[in-house]
Design a protein around this motif. Sequence first.
Motif, short mmCIF file in Angstrom:
data_model
loop_
_atom_site.label_atom_id
_atom_site.label_comp_id
_atom_site.label_asym_id
_atom_site.label_seq_id
_atom_site.Cartn_x
_atom_site.Cartn_y
_atom_site.Cartn_z
N GLN A 22 0.82 -1.21 0.00
CA GLN A 22 0.00 0.00 0.00
C GLN A 22 0.86 1.26 0.00
O GLN A 22 0.55 2.23 -0.68
CB GLN A 22 -0.95 0.01 1.20
CG GLN A 22 -1.95 1.15 1.16
CD GLN A 22 -2.97 1.00 0.05
OE1 GLN A 22 -3.61 -0.04 -0.08
NE2 GLN A 22 -3.14 2.04 -0.76
N VAL A 70 2.26 1.78 -3.57
CA VAL A 70 1.22 2.27 -4.49
C VAL A 70 0.84 3.71 -4.16
O VAL A 70 0.66 4.53 -5.06
CB VAL A 70 0.00 1.32 -4.50
CG1 VAL A 70 -1.16 1.92 -5.27
CG2 VAL A 70 0.40 -0.03 -5.09
N MET A 93 1.11 6.70 -6.80
CA MET A 93 -0.09 7.47 -7.13
C MET A 93 0.14 8.96 -6.86
O MET A 93 -0.33 9.80 -7.63
CB MET A 93 -1.29 6.95 -6.34
CG MET A 93 -2.59 7.61 -6.70
SD MET A 93 -3.07 7.24 -8.40
CE MET A 93 -4.78 7.74 -8.34
N ILE A 110 -7.97 3.96 -5.42
CA ILE A 110 -7.31 2.70 -5.05
C ILE A 110 -8.17 2.03 -4.00
O ILE A 110 -8.35 2.57 -2.91
CB ILE A 110 -5.89 2.96 -4.52
CG1 ILE A 110 -5.05 3.66 -5.58
CG2 ILE A 110 -5.24 1.65 -4.07
CD1 ILE A 110 -3.76 4.26 -5.05
N VAL A 120 -4.89 -3.20 -2.39
CA VAL A 120 -3.58 -3.54 -2.93
C VAL A 120 -3.00 -4.66 -2.07
O VAL A 120 -3.15 -4.66 -0.86
CB VAL A 120 -2.61 -2.34 -2.87
CG1 VAL A 120 -1.23 -2.72 -3.35
CG2 VAL A 120 -3.15 -1.18 -3.67
N CYS A 137 -4.12 -5.75 -7.38
CA CYS A 137 -4.63 -4.39 -7.26
C CYS A 137 -6.08 -4.35 -7.71
O CYS A 137 -6.46 -5.03 -8.67
CB CYS A 137 -3.78 -3.46 -8.12
SG CYS A 137 -4.17 -1.74 -7.87
N LEU A 168 -8.92 -1.25 -8.53
CA LEU A 168 -9.11 0.18 -8.71
C LEU A 168 -10.50 0.46 -9.25
O LEU A 168 -11.12 -0.40 -9.87
CB LEU A 168 -8.11 0.73 -9.74
CG LEU A 168 -6.63 0.46 -9.55
CD1 LEU A 168 -5.85 1.00 -10.74
CD2 LEU A 168 -6.14 1.07 -8.26
N ALA A 190 -3.53 -0.27 -13.09
CA ALA A 190 -3.64 -1.44 -12.20
C ALA A 190 -2.43 -2.36 -12.38
O ALA A 190 -1.89 -2.88 -11.40
CB ALA A 190 -4.94 -2.19 -12.47
N PHE A 209 0.58 -0.76 -10.58
CA PHE A 209 0.49 -0.85 -9.13
C PHE A 209 0.68 -2.29 -8.65
O PHE A 209 1.42 -2.54 -7.70
CB PHE A 209 -0.85 -0.31 -8.64
CG PHE A 209 -1.06 1.17 -8.91
CD1 PHE A 209 0.02 2.05 -9.03
CD2 PHE A 209 -2.32 1.68 -9.05
CE1 PHE A 209 -0.18 3.40 -9.27
CE2 PHE A 209 -2.54 3.03 -9.28
CZ PHE A 209 -1.47 3.90 -9.40
#
Length: 135
Positions: free
Chosen positions: A5, A8, A12, A25, A28, A33, A35, A62, A65
Amino acid sequence: MKEPQDIVNEMMSKDAFSQWLGIQILEVGPGYCRLSMTVRPEMVNGHQTAHGGISYSISDSALAFAANSRGQKAVSIETSIAHISPVSVNDELLVICKEINCGKTIGRYESIVYNQNQKIIARFNGTVFRYPDLW
C-alpha cells in the motif's frame, strides 16, 4: 522493505495521469490491485462511448500498481486489451489485476474491467520487466 500500500500510494502521488482519470485505489496486495473510476463526458469518442484508451488506461495503472507492489521496480514491456462491451458516461469502472507469474526479471498479469452492473467490459494482459532496484 515497504508495504504494498505504501508503494502504491507513493506511485499514485506522482502519477498525474491516474489522478486525472479519477482513479480510486480500493485494495492492494502483493501482485494484486483493485481500482475504480467514473467515466466523465470528456472521456468519450465520436460515438459518445468511452474512448478505448480509458479502459486501457485504468488497466495499465492497475498493472503498474500490482507489478510494483512487491517492492521491486517494474515497467511494462508488452500489453494488450480486448474491448468486450461499450462504456458510457457516468459508468463506474472496476478493474481487478492479478499476478499470473512473478519471475526474477519478468512478471505476467491479467486484469478484468467491469462496469457498475458487474458486466465485463474489457480483458487486459500485461508483461513487465522487473528491475533489481527496490522501492
